[in-house]
Design an enzyme around this catalytic site. Structure first.
Site: not given
Length: 296
Positions: A267-269
């Site tokens: 899961l990015d940002a």
């Protein structure tokens, strides 16, 4: 259309729901309990989970059971990872198939494809400006080819990880296109303002992520009269995670990707997902609640 689950399948689904319930529903109640559509959201989410389970291939359900019995499977000493950009490593997805013997020889049991979901044309922040979470970057191949690769990896005992960007979508995403065209429901999926006062107030405590090439945290679009929250780049529109529909739609995307054979979603940002006036809008308590619920 997915076939109706058997009684044992339904029972397993209910057992897994019950197991995850303490990590899911209290978080959602705290986040969205006061939202006027909360009851319908809960019903829609439960339906989406059930439909995702019904559509899940039998071999993946068997793998789920194996991992339920070995919950530390990803922490085992024999887990060895390999991270790569598909184009630089193998050219295309089908090219990855030609590299599997090489990965086997290295003892690899976990591969992480760097951003591979369909990005916006042109500058896409290295693939992190996604316009379609249900499609693969056409430069790499098709969703059918992606499934074929995931199947081959699974057959060799190699787990597959891909990136899923949660803070924003590309401005070319279907939700964003509808929002720019005036669709109120779509606009509520993002953080949009009719005048500059709120953006200016938020900006007093925000940090600029890319001050040299993307200064500021908001972009004004005169063509549809809105100021849009754009933390990273003008083409990356921040999602409104205070809207439960965002959680629902992202959950559906996660289920879709899981059913293509993806084992792990990076899961990015995530730090930027929840906004609060007077703060840096990073790592607010609600972010951790969202992640706990999404994991469940």
């Amino acid at each position: 259309m997915a076939k109706a689950p058997s009684k044992s399948d339904e029972a397993i689904f209910q057992l897994r729901m019950a197991r995850s319930a303490p990590d899911l529903w209290p978080m959602l109640e705290a986040l969205y309990g006061q939202h006027p559509g909360y009851a319908q959201f809960c019903a829609d989410l439960t339906q989406a989970l059930a439909e995702g389970w019904a559509a899940r291939p039998a071999d993946l359900k068997l793998l789920d059971l194996k991992r339920d019995l070995e919950p530390d499977w990803f922490q085992r000493a024999d887990m060895a990872g390999y991270v790569f950009y598909i184009d630089r490593f193998a050219g295309t997805l089908t090219g990855v198939l030609d590299k599997l013997d090489y990965l086997d020889d290295l003892g690899i049991t976990y591969v992480h494809f760097m951003p591979c979901l369909k990005p916006r044309p042109g500058d896409s922040d290295g693939g992190y400006s996604v316009m379609d979470y249900r499609s693969i970057n056409p430069d790499y191949g098709t969703l059918k080819e992606f499934k074929a690769v995931s199947t081959e990896l699974r057959g060799r005992g190699i787990s597959l990880c891909i990136d899923l960007v949660l803070n924003h979508t590309a401005k070319e995403h279907d939700w964003a296109r509808k929002a720019a065209a005036g669709d109120r429901d779509a606009q509520d999926m993002y953080l949009m303002f009719d005048s500059p006062e709120m953006p200016q107030a938020y900006s007093k405590t925000l940090v600029e992520v890319f001050p040299d090439n993307a200064p500021g945290n908001f972009t004004h679009y005169p063509e549809f009269g809105k100021w849009v929250w754009t933390t990273f780049n003008e083409h990356q529109w921040d999602l409104n995670w205070a809207n439960p529909r965002v959680f629902l739609e992202i959950t559906k995307i996660m289920l879709h990707l899981a059913n293509t054979g993806v084992d792990i979603l990076r899961l990015d940002a995530v730090a930027f997902m929840w906004k609060r006036m007077g703060t840096r809008c990073q790592s607010e308590p609600e972010v951790h609640m969202l992640l706990q619920a999404l994991r469940a």
